[in-house]
Design an enzyme around this catalytic site. Structure first.
Site, short mmCIF file in Angstrom:
data_model
loop_
_atom_site.label_atom_id
_atom_site.label_comp_id
_atom_site.label_asym_id
_atom_site.label_seq_id
_atom_site.Cartn_x
_atom_site.Cartn_y
_atom_site.Cartn_z
N GLU A 1 0.83 -1.21 0.00
CA GLU A 1 0.00 0.00 0.00
C GLU A 1 0.86 1.26 0.00
O GLU A 1 0.59 2.22 -0.72
CB GLU A 1 -0.92 -0.02 1.22
CG GLU A 1 -1.68 1.27 1.48
CD GLU A 1 -2.66 1.65 0.38
OE1 GLU A 1 -3.20 2.77 0.42
OE2 GLU A 1 -2.89 0.83 -0.54
N HIS B 1 2.48 1.99 -3.36
CA HIS B 1 1.48 2.61 -4.24
C HIS B 1 1.35 4.09 -3.94
O HIS B 1 1.29 4.93 -4.85
CB HIS B 1 0.14 1.90 -4.07
CG HIS B 1 -0.93 2.44 -4.96
ND1 HIS B 1 -2.25 2.57 -4.56
CD2 HIS B 1 -0.89 2.90 -6.24
CE1 HIS B 1 -2.96 3.08 -5.55
NE2 HIS B 1 -2.16 3.29 -6.57
N HIS C 1 -12.23 6.13 -8.05
CA HIS C 1 -10.76 6.22 -8.00
C HIS C 1 -10.15 5.61 -9.28
O HIS C 1 -9.20 6.15 -9.85
CB HIS C 1 -10.26 5.48 -6.76
CG HIS C 1 -8.83 5.78 -6.43
ND1 HIS C 1 -8.29 7.05 -6.43
CD2 HIS C 1 -7.80 4.97 -6.07
CE1 HIS C 1 -7.02 7.01 -6.10
NE2 HIS C 1 -6.69 5.75 -5.88
N HIS D 1 -21.81 -6.68 -16.78
CA HIS D 1 -20.48 -6.37 -17.32
C HIS D 1 -20.26 -7.12 -18.64
O HIS D 1 -19.70 -6.57 -19.59
CB HIS D 1 -19.43 -6.78 -16.29
CG HIS D 1 -18.03 -6.45 -16.70
ND1 HIS D 1 -17.64 -5.19 -17.11
CD2 HIS D 1 -16.90 -7.21 -16.77
CE1 HIS D 1 -16.36 -5.19 -17.41
NE2 HIS D 1 -15.88 -6.41 -17.22
N HIS E 1 -5.62 -7.99 -17.64
CA HIS E 1 -6.95 -7.47 -17.98
C HIS E 1 -7.01 -5.97 -17.68
O HIS E 1 -7.60 -5.20 -18.45
CB HIS E 1 -8.00 -8.22 -17.18
CG HIS E 1 -9.39 -8.05 -17.71
ND1 HIS E 1 -9.73 -8.21 -19.04
CD2 HIS E 1 -10.56 -7.74 -17.08
CE1 HIS E 1 -11.02 -8.01 -19.21
NE2 HIS E 1 -11.54 -7.71 -18.04
#
Length: 350
Positions: A77, A80, A142, A252, A310
């Protein structure tokens, strides 16, 4: 004066290209952070257990006794956050470097300011992601914010390249229905992808093309797309029941089908435009690859490396469509093949 302007523009061209590539890296690291369940590796923001570096277990316990420290997730985290901060500094540098050029008509100053505003909002959503405990609405926004930063940087890069080496061209075209529909379908599909991820619905359907062995499985669409639910204590691994997650996955898939139709129609519409047909063919190819990756994720039960591919495919597809749109918007209308009659001037284009 002109030489100084050109040097500054060239530096901005390089910096915006680096920023575009770096934004893609930040987004992939963000996806990795989420896929390894490290989104709440640090329970506070901007530090981690009150520190700018991940502390030891004793200090973490003193600061957040109710949240045990998991060093790996905490470091994921924080890495990032570090690189996201570096991206913010890159964008501030772009704005600062462009400040002396802000009054020039050929410099896209307003686009630079828009980019600065979006990166500030993106930082705020990064904080809300932690403080609101992975609330799906914030996580999805986000993701879309990251894509907005990426595409704004890429568009700014293309605009600056045009300013460095201007070419004879007609006035930029306005968005028409063909491009507008394709862009809307892509944005909706990207948002659906974020909604799938934030609600942990990636493998809600087993098998393809059917879902759990059925063409019309049990679904709870109202719960799956309930956007006004209250903020829960912690959304790690999701709160929705199986039928709601199934609904998200099925929608989706339908969105992917509609997007494919829209992109193929767009390619067919401009298949005789030399400056546009190749970028659109690449976009259609990227869509096919992205669809194949989506199917593989379902069949193989969402392995980490494939889920990251992806995400990379979604980034490439968005950039590809923007590039194709750029080629269409900033090139002359008469860009057909040498034997094609142009509907705009009714003459054979040589």
């Amino acid at each position: 004066m002109h030489d100084s302007f050109q040097r500054r523009l060239r530096w901005l061209v390089r910096l915006t290209l680096v920023g575009t590539l770096f934004t893609a890296v930040v987004m992939l690291v963000g996806a990795w952070t989420r896929l390894v369940d490290a989104g709440l590796g640090c329970p506070d923001w901007p530090g981690c257990y009150g520190k700018l570096l991940v502390p030891d277990n004793d200090l973490a316990t003193l600061h957040h006794p109710d949240v045990p420290l998991e060093p790996f997730k905490a470091w994921v985290e924080m890495v990032h956050r570090y690189i996201a901060t570096l991206l913010g500094l890159v964008i501030v540098s772009v704005v600062a470097l462009g400040w002396p050029l802000r009054h020039r008509r050929d410099y896209p100053w307003h686009l630079s300011l828009m980019l600065l505003v979006v990166i500030l909002l993106q930082g705020a959503f990064g904080a809300f992601t932690v403080t609101l405990k992975l609330w799906p609405q914030v996580v999805t926004l986000h993701l879309l914010g990251g894509l907005s930063v990426l595409l704004l940087l890429f568009w700014l890069h293309l605009r600056l390249r045009l300013a460095v080496a201007p070419k004879p061209t007609s006035e930029p075209r306005r968005v028409n229905a063909w491009w507008g529909i394709a862009a809307c379908l892509l944005v909706v599909q990207l948002a659906l992808g974020g909604w799938v991820s934030s609600n942990y619905a990636g493998i809600a359907c087993q098998g393809f093309p059917t879902c759990n062995g059925q063409w019309m499985p049990a679904m709870d669409i109202s719960e799956g797309f309930h956007l006004t639910q209250t903020v829960g204590p912690n959304y790690l691994h999701g709160h929705l029941h199986a039928d709601a997650r199934t609904a998200i996955q099925v929608v989706h898939r339908l969105g992917a089908l509609l997007l494919g139709v829209g992109l193929i129609v767009l390619w067919w519409r401009y298949r005789q435009w030399q400056n546009v047909v190749r970028p659109l063919a690449i976009v259609v190819g990227l869509y096919v690859l992205q669809a194949a990756l989506g199917v593989a994720n379902v069949v193989l039960w969402l392995p980490l490396w494939l889920a990251l591919l992806h995400t990379a495919g979604a980034i490439a597809l968005a950039v590809g469509l923007v590039w194709a749109w750029w080629r269409w918007r900033y090139h002359e209308a008469g860009v057909y093949s040498t034997t094609t009659h142009s509907p705009y001037n009714n003459v054979i284009v040589q």
